[in-house]
Structure formats: structure tokens, C-alpha cells
Design an enzyme around this catalytic site. Sequence first.
Site, PDB file in Angstrom:
ATOM      1  N   ASP A 274       7.408  57.279 -68.590  1.00  0.00           N
ATOM      2  CA  ASP A 274       8.435  56.276 -68.285  1.00  0.00           C
ATOM      3  C   ASP A 274       8.041  55.674 -66.952  1.00  0.00           C
ATOM      4  O   ASP A 274       8.068  56.352 -65.928  1.00  0.00           O
ATOM      5  CB  ASP A 274       9.809  56.965 -68.203  1.00  0.00           C
ATOM      6  CG  ASP A 274      10.915  56.021 -67.743  1.00  0.00           C
ATOM      7  OD1 ASP A 274      10.610  54.872 -67.367  1.00  0.00           O
ATOM      8  OD2 ASP A 274      12.086  56.447 -67.749  1.00  0.00           O
TER       9      ASP A 274
ATOM     10  N   HIS B  44      17.972  52.587 -68.012  1.00  0.00           N
ATOM     11  CA  HIS B  44      16.994  53.427 -68.714  1.00  0.00           C
ATOM     12  C   HIS B  44      16.924  53.147 -70.212  1.00  0.00           C
ATOM     13  O   HIS B  44      16.591  54.017 -70.996  1.00  0.00           O
ATOM     14  CB  HIS B  44      17.355  54.901 -68.523  1.00  0.00           C
ATOM     15  CG  HIS B  44      17.206  55.398 -67.114  1.00  0.00           C
ATOM     16  ND1 HIS B  44      15.988  55.740 -66.571  1.00  0.00           N
ATOM     17  CD2 HIS B  44      18.114  55.602 -66.136  1.00  0.00           C
ATOM     18  CE1 HIS B  44      16.159  56.154 -65.321  1.00  0.00           C
ATOM     19  NE2 HIS B  44      17.447  56.078 -65.028  1.00  0.00           N
TER      20      HIS B  44
ATOM     21  N   ASP C 216      12.951  54.178 -73.079  1.00  0.00           N
ATOM     22  CA  ASP C 216      12.311  53.710 -71.844  1.00  0.00           C
ATOM     23  C   ASP C 216      10.912  54.288 -71.652  1.00  0.00           C
ATOM     24  O   ASP C 216      10.348  54.218 -70.569  1.00  0.00           O
ATOM     25  CB  ASP C 216      13.204  54.020 -70.629  1.00  0.00           C
ATOM     26  CG  ASP C 216      13.520  55.503 -70.496  1.00  0.00           C
ATOM     27  OD1 ASP C 216      12.931  56.311 -71.227  1.00  0.00           O
ATOM     28  OD2 ASP C 216      14.368  55.840 -69.648  1.00  0.00           O
TER      29      ASP C 216
ATOM     30  N   ASN D 243      -6.392  65.305 -64.758  1.00  0.00           N
ATOM     31  CA  ASN D 243      -5.550  65.543 -65.929  1.00  0.00           C
ATOM     32  C   ASN D 243      -4.129  65.104 -65.567  1.00  0.00           C
ATOM     33  O   ASN D 243      -3.694  65.324 -64.446  1.00  0.00           O
ATOM     34  CB  ASN D 243      -5.567  67.054 -66.257  1.00  0.00           C
ATOM     35  CG  ASN D 243      -5.039  67.337 -67.641  1.00  0.00           C
ATOM     36  OD1 ASN D 243      -3.886  67.076 -67.933  1.00  0.00           O
ATOM     37  ND2 ASN D 243      -5.901  67.870 -68.500  1.00  0.00           N
TER      38      ASN D 243
ATOM     39  N   ASP E   6      13.181  60.061 -76.993  1.00  0.00           N
ATOM     40  CA  ASP E   6      13.729  59.633 -75.705  1.00  0.00           C
ATOM     41  C   ASP E   6      15.073  60.318 -75.488  1.00  0.00           C
ATOM     42  O   ASP E   6      15.799  60.596 -76.451  1.00  0.00           O
ATOM     43  CB  ASP E   6      13.893  58.103 -75.663  1.00  0.00           C
ATOM     44  CG  ASP E   6      14.244  57.637 -74.252  1.00  0.00           C
ATOM     45  OD1 ASP E   6      13.767  58.257 -73.277  1.00  0.00           O
ATOM     46  OD2 ASP E   6      14.984  56.642 -74.113  1.00  0.00           O
ATOM     47  N   LYS E   7      15.396  60.591 -74.222  1.00  0.00           N
ATOM     48  CA  LYS E   7      16.641  61.240 -73.799  1.00  0.00           C
ATOM     49  C   LYS E   7      16.776  62.669 -74.317  1.00  0.00           C
ATOM     50  O   LYS E   7      17.853  63.123 -74.688  1.00  0.00           O
ATOM     51  CB  LYS E   7      17.878  60.423 -74.218  1.00  0.00           C
ATOM     52  CG  LYS E   7      17.822  58.957 -73.850  1.00  0.00           C
ATOM     53  CD  LYS E   7      17.720  58.686 -72.357  1.00  0.00           C
ATOM     54  CE  LYS E   7      17.767  57.198 -72.065  1.00  0.00           C
ATOM     55  NZ  LYS E   7      16.507  56.709 -71.423  1.00  0.00           N
TER      56      LYS E   7
ATOM     57  N   TYR F 135      15.592  67.077 -59.911  1.00  0.00           N
ATOM     58  CA  TYR F 135      15.810  66.248 -61.087  1.00  0.00           C
ATOM     59  C   TYR F 135      15.143  64.887 -60.922  1.00  0.00           C
ATOM     60  O   TYR F 135      15.467  64.114 -60.051  1.00  0.00           O
ATOM     61  CB  TYR F 135      17.304  66.054 -61.359  1.00  0.00           C
ATOM     62  CG  TYR F 135      17.523  65.316 -62.654  1.00  0.00           C
ATOM     63  CD1 TYR F 135      17.106  65.883 -63.850  1.00  0.00           C
ATOM     64  CD2 TYR F 135      18.078  64.049 -62.689  1.00  0.00           C
ATOM     65  CE1 TYR F 135      17.249  65.209 -65.047  1.00  0.00           C
ATOM     66  CE2 TYR F 135      18.229  63.365 -63.886  1.00  0.00           C
ATOM     67  CZ  TYR F 135      17.810  63.956 -65.055  1.00  0.00           C
ATOM     68  OH  TYR F 135      17.948  63.285 -66.240  1.00  0.00           O
TER      69      TYR F 135
ATOM     70  N   LYS G 115      13.829  63.202 -67.485  1.00  0.00           N
ATOM     71  CA  LYS G 115      13.556  64.219 -68.492  1.00  0.00           C
ATOM     72  C   LYS G 115      12.145  64.095 -69.023  1.00  0.00           C
ATOM     73  O   LYS G 115      11.393  63.235 -68.601  1.00  0.00           O
ATOM     74  CB  LYS G 115      14.548  64.085 -69.622  1.00  0.00           C
ATOM     75  CG  LYS G 115      15.944  64.463 -69.185  1.00  0.00           C
ATOM     76  CD  LYS G 115      16.950  63.986 -70.159  1.00  0.00           C
ATOM     77  CE  LYS G 115      16.740  62.555 -70.500  1.00  0.00           C
ATOM     78  NZ  LYS G 115      16.763  61.668 -69.339  1.00  0.00           N
ATOM     79  N   ASP G 116      11.846  64.971 -69.972  1.00  0.00           N
ATOM     80  CA  ASP G 116      10.473  65.038 -70.433  1.00  0.00           C
ATOM     81  C   ASP G 116      10.200  64.195 -71.657  1.00  0.00           C
ATOM     82  O   ASP G 116       9.067  63.944 -71.982  1.00  0.00           O
ATOM     83  CB  ASP G 116      10.123  66.487 -70.713  1.00  0.00           C
ATOM     84  CG  ASP G 116      10.412  67.314 -69.505  1.00  0.00           C
ATOM     85  OD1 ASP G 116       9.584  67.305 -68.596  1.00  0.00           O
ATOM     86  OD2 ASP G 116      11.483  67.925 -69.459  1.00  0.00           O
TER      87      ASP G 116
HETATM   88  C1  F6R Z   1      17.208  58.621 -67.872  1.00  0.00           C
HETATM   89  C2  F6R Z   1      18.530  59.047 -68.354  1.00  0.00           C
HETATM   90  C3  F6R Z   1      19.746  58.395 -67.838  1.00  0.00           C
HETATM   91  C4  F6R Z   1      19.956  58.555 -66.339  1.00  0.00           C
HETATM   92  C5  F6R Z   1      21.272  57.900 -65.931  1.00  0.00           C
HETATM   93  C6  F6R Z   1      21.488  57.928 -64.425  1.00  0.00           C
HETATM   94  O1  F6R Z   1      16.237  58.784 -68.844  1.00  0.00           O
HETATM   95  O2  F6R Z   1      18.643  59.879 -69.180  1.00  0.00           O
HETATM   96  O3  F6R Z   1      20.854  58.898 -68.545  1.00  0.00           O
HETATM   97  O4  F6R Z   1      19.936  59.906 -65.980  1.00  0.00           O
HETATM   98  O5  F6R Z   1      21.293  56.548 -66.342  1.00  0.00           O
HETATM   99  O6  F6R Z   1      20.400  57.344 -63.831  1.00  0.00           O
HETATM  100  P1  F6R Z   1      20.264  57.121 -62.261  1.00  0.00           P
HETATM  101  O7  F6R Z   1      20.487  58.446 -61.609  1.00  0.00           O
HETATM  102  O8  F6R Z   1      18.875  56.598 -62.123  1.00  0.00           O
HETATM  103  O9  F6R Z   1      21.322  56.119 -61.886  1.00  0.00           O
HETATM  104 MG    MG Z   2      12.846  58.275 -71.440  1.00  0.00          MG
HETATM  105 MG    MG Z   3      13.885  55.676 -67.307  1.00  0.00          MG
END
Ligand code: F6R
Ligand code: MG
Ligand code: MG
Length: 363
Positions: A10, A17, A48, A100, A127-128, A223, A226-227
Amino acid sequence: MVTVSVLKADVGSYPGHVKVHESLLGEVDSVLAESDFLTDYRVAHCGDDVDLVMTHDLGPDAEEVHGLAWDAFTSAADVAGDLGLYGAGQDLLSDAFSGNVKGLGPGSAEMEFEERPAEPVTVFLCDKTEPAAFNLPLYRMFADPFNTSGLVLDPSLHDGFVFEVQDVKEGDVAEIEAPEELYDLLALIGVTSKYHVKSIRKPDGSPAAAVSTDKLNLVAGEYVGKDDPVAVVRNQSGFPAVGEATEAFSFPHLVSGWMRGSHHGPLMPVSQEQSTPSRFDGPPRVVGLGFQLKDGKLVGSHDLFDDPAFDYTRERAMEAAEYMRRHGPFQPNLVGAEDLEYTTLPAVLERLEKRFEGEKLRN
Ligand code: F6R
Ligand code: MG
Ligand code: MG
């Protein structure tokens, strides 16, 4: 031997996101097009995340391939920065590439094998969510005859598969045979906060599946998102049929990673076009792309969940999503304490620590 490498990151999205911008896809494409060692490649996306599907003969973890992907992601991150996209460069945790992408942020799932006369390969992009989201579908694909009828009906699948299971935190790996050690396998991979399936092979050693298993939040120590894992699966003639692989996603099981990496939600199989998680940043998505390989060249992709046969699963997913959402900030919509350790909640709890001071209750 051919190697299929799926590397993802990402490096910025819009709005927030939700979606990869077209110009990022164009940028990584132009970087990969310059390579003289890739046999073929496709640029894909899920939510994303930018996903690179590459074939070559350099084997897994090849510095050239990882370096190329790193360059592609870095260039795309620059474009994301210029466009003012959200989280530009977020998964690139280092300024310098060191051989790597593992440990630097992007994820990778790779497999090297002797190409058969006809070689179907499916790639699953999420995703997510997090790598253990694949535990249940991979179990169903490779060990559950109620999903994969070939395990019962086809002599070439009847001997089962060997699962490589990784302890998320320690990194240690155990090999468990299915069906012989089915209960042991389930005892481990059912605990998704601790164990994930890393790879699967046939008893003769032929690779069958690989999953990207870097825990981004563990790598970074805080944090950072995510992966959003990817997986590669071989199909047909001794492996699960393409339809047995997709069938494993027909139940939208609950996974962790929705909104702020802090919520459980159903994993919804969608087309690439529909991989735009916009309700509460979700629900978590999986895209399935199918290919044939010919001398390492990719034929396809075909967008596997772009099929009305998955409408029913999507409806069930939204029923589950609605039910979970009504819990708001309560568990089990909120993930367990162990998973919350790697979100932004500890910073809030730290402020509340002094409220717990004072005399301990005696009994
Ligand atoms: C990102 C994700 C989103 C963010 C959330 C808060 O992949 O899962 O749910 O964690 O939109 O994002 P921030 O902290 O960047 O405002
Ligand atoms: Mg993502
Ligand atoms: Mg993102």
C-alpha cells in the site's frame, strides 16, 4: 523451473484507504516493463493495495525481483505523494532496499515449480485483513472433502497435503500432515491470532500454495496498517480444481482487520472492480485472479469472483457485516485484546492507566 512471485504494498490511496489511483498502476507498470529478467507480469489491485504478479526463473526471494518491486513501489509512492494521496509510501518502512522486501513493509508470496503441460494458477489478493484470513479457506481447499471433492474422488489428491504453519510472533514453523494430523492442524490454525498457514505442498514435495506472512505491525513495532495478505495456489490435476479453490471462499468467514485493524468482519469475495472497501473501511475483501502459465508467460487474468454465483456469499457477508457493526465499539466486532495490542488503542489505555491506581481489592 518457473517462479511465480506476488509482491504487494500500500503506497497511497484515495479517498483515505479506499482505492489505488490509476496513475500508481501505470507507474508500477512502466517500471516492470523495463525489466529484462521477468518472463511476464501483471499489475493488479485490491482496495488500497498494489499487487504485482510476476513470473521469472530466478527462484523465490531473488534480489533482482524484490529490488524491481521495491523500485516500482517507491516510484508509485512518489506519484502518490505528488497527487496528495492518503498514506503515500506507508508500507515502505525503510529508506534503503537491502536485498529482500521482507521486513521492509511490502508482502510477498512466491512459489517455484516445474511447469506442467497445462498449469493453472490462482492468486488471491486481500484488503483490510491479515495473513491468517487465509487459514480457513486454505484448510477447506486442501484438507476438507466437503469443499474439495477431489480429496475423496481423485487418486492424485487422495494422499493429502502438508501444511507449513508459522507462529506469528516467534516466526517458528511446524509441518503438519493432512489428513493424518487433521486435529493437530486445526488446533493450531484455528487460533488465528497466533498461527497462520505459510505454505502448502504435496507429500512428494511439489509446492501447492504460498501465503505472504509478514506481520507489518510486528515488523514496525507499532500500528502502521495491516498486512493485507496475498496467496498463490496451483490448480487442477493433483491440486484443487479452480472451482474448489474459489468454493473455499463461498462462506464469508469472520476475519480481523476491518476499520483501524481493530474490528472483525466477514471476508467478502469481490471482483477487482468492486474491491473498494467504503463501508466502515470495509468489509474486508478478497479478489481472485486466475491464470494459465505457458513457458512462464501468463495467460489471463480472469477475475474469478466477478460471477453472480458469488452474489449469495456477498449477501451473507453483508448480513454478517450488519450484525457485527451493531456491536459498535464492543467485542466481538472489536478484535480480542491480543490483536488490539498492535492497534492505536494502547495509546488511549495508557492515558487511563492512572485511573486504576489506588488500593487493590482484597478478598
Ligand atoms: C487502513 C485501514 C483503515 C484505517 C482508518 C484510520 O488500511 O484499515 O481502516 O485504519 O481509516 O486511518 P488513519 O489512522 O490513517 O486516519
Ligand atoms: Mg490495504
Ligand atoms: Mg492505505
